[in-house]
Design a protein around this motif. Sequence first.
Motif, PDB file in Angstrom:
ATOM      1  N   ASP A   1       0.688  -1.070   0.053  1.00  0.00           N
ATOM      2  CA  ASP A   1       0.019   0.022  -0.009  1.00  0.00           C
ATOM      3  C   ASP A   1       0.778   1.426   0.051  1.00  0.00           C
ATOM      4  N   GLU A   2       0.485   2.160  -0.486  1.00  0.00           N
ATOM      5  CA  GLU A   2       1.095   3.465  -0.796  1.00  0.00           C
ATOM      6  C   GLU A   2       1.441   3.836   0.791  1.00  0.00           C
ATOM      7  N   GLY A   3       2.640   4.664   0.904  1.00  0.00           N
ATOM      8  CA  GLY A   3       2.797   4.991   2.291  1.00  0.00           C
ATOM      9  C   GLY A   3       3.310   4.089   3.307  1.00  0.00           C
ATOM     10  N   THR A   4       3.401   2.763   2.820  1.00  0.00           N
ATOM     11  CA  THR A   4       3.960   1.804   3.706  1.00  0.00           C
ATOM     12  C   THR A   4       5.248   1.965   4.284  1.00  0.00           C
ATOM     13  N   GLY A   5       5.575   2.226   5.764  1.00  0.00           N
ATOM     14  CA  GLY A   5       6.855   2.361   5.898  1.00  0.00           C
ATOM     15  C   GLY A   5       7.547   0.972   6.559  1.00  0.00           C
ATOM     16  N   ASN A   6       8.556   1.137   7.133  1.00  0.00           N
ATOM     17  CA  ASN A   6       9.451  -0.038   7.362  1.00  0.00           C
ATOM     18  C   ASN A   6       8.888  -1.074   8.325  1.00  0.00           C
ATOM     19  N   ALA A   7       8.341  -0.427   9.400  1.00  0.00           N
ATOM     20  CA  ALA A   7       7.386  -1.228  10.296  1.00  0.00           C
ATOM     21  C   ALA A   7       6.459  -2.029   9.466  1.00  0.00           C
ATOM     22  N   GLY A   8       5.824  -1.298   8.817  1.00  0.00           N
ATOM     23  CA  GLY A   8       4.581  -2.183   7.835  1.00  0.00           C
ATOM     24  C   GLY A   8       5.318  -3.084   6.851  1.00  0.00           C
ATOM     25  N   LEU A   9       6.497  -2.951   6.591  1.00  0.00           N
ATOM     26  CA  LEU A   9       7.199  -3.756   5.464  1.00  0.00           C
ATOM     27  C   LEU A   9       7.516  -5.185   6.532  1.00  0.00           C
ATOM     28  N   LEU A  10       7.924  -5.119   7.608  1.00  0.00           N
ATOM     29  CA  LEU A  10       8.180  -6.188   8.421  1.00  0.00           C
ATOM     30  C   LEU A  10       6.903  -6.798   8.616  1.00  0.00           C
ATOM     31  N   ASP A  11       5.961  -6.078   8.987  1.00  0.00           N
ATOM     32  CA  ASP A  11       4.581  -7.054   8.963  1.00  0.00           C
ATOM     33  C   ASP A  11       4.326  -7.791   7.992  1.00  0.00           C
ATOM     34  N   VAL A  12       4.507  -7.337   6.511  1.00  0.00           N
ATOM     35  CA  VAL A  12       4.388  -8.079   5.528  1.00  0.00           C
ATOM     36  C   VAL A  12       5.307  -9.372   5.325  1.00  0.00           C
ATOM     37  N   ILE A  13       6.528  -9.009   5.773  1.00  0.00           N
ATOM     38  CA  ILE A  13       7.451 -10.214   5.786  1.00  0.00           C
ATOM     39  C   ILE A  13       6.885 -11.364   6.933  1.00  0.00           C
TER      40      ILE A  13
END
Length: 350
Positions: free
Chosen positions: A66-78
Amino acid sequence: MDEAVADCVALLGTVVDRDWQAARAGRLEWSCHETAVHIASDLVSYAGQLAGRAQDGYVPFDITLDEGTGNAGLLDVIRTTGALLAAAVRTAPPGARAFHPYPFRSADREGFAAMGVAEVLLHTHDIAEGLGVPHEPPAGLCSFVLTRLFPHVRPGPTPWPTLLWATGRGELPGRAPVTAWRWCNAPVLPTDRLVLQSVTPAAAMELAAGDDGGFTWVEGGPVEGTRMGSTLVVKQYEEGVLRPEWGMYALVRREDGRAVGAMGFHGIPDEDGRVEVGYDLVPGARGRGYATEALRALSAWALAQDGVTAVLAVVERSNVPSQNVVARAGFTRVADDEEQFLYELRTPWG
């Protein structure tokens, strides 16, 4: 898989406040952000391949943040994509396979798990290197990857530096730098009633130590010849000369997934293109044609490889059933001594 992802998220969670877009990931051309997205993309791709049993290529999908996803959100995706792959591995039956190109165009559930772990470990290292933070994952995870995806790589003093060297990310004393590499999933050869499944170094170590090697055996198995063959596989692995396609295969029955014996080569073909084969069956599985069926398939595969001129089999004079097996598989007796007969097959079966 769970352990690898947890290690990744814990380490990278300490640097979520850094600019991942601006930092290059180690020796890669990607930024740390792009590398983290790549981890998640590979994990969900492997989950999709295995869950959907893709046979002819990659399932044509990917993830988009999603647009604006930060590093913490990216770790949630991983974390989430890692859980999806772990679930796909856990729920896949033992014989399940799906497409992956390297090098035999398929992988089993253990192979996809190992590839997922490798992606996480190595790219976490790349990101950590780019951000200047130390990273050393659990040794057991590194050994898992090496024994399943790098059977051709001679073990080093410790697993993590060996894995980094094998993937062009580090140096090992006495070894030339690696500039190009690919991992190697375990090969399989199907027949009408059997699947010949390559015995990985990890499985061979277990068999040599008296365990089942991860296979479900018919009653009475594995027999001593299989354990001796496993010892040879382990020795070749430790010397860095193992080529899994020229190693040992468990003979797994299609109808119930149980191993009935083992068959394989004593090593790679010699300079004249000759390769020797050996085999054994659990006593209760003998007399049903399994050995002949497997020998025909394995010999035909070998003779179809470039440079291979003959498949050889040495059989004791007293072992009449084994003599009958090689004869039914098309072999011809070409030499003998006081104790043994030498058989040879020079043309593909059928």
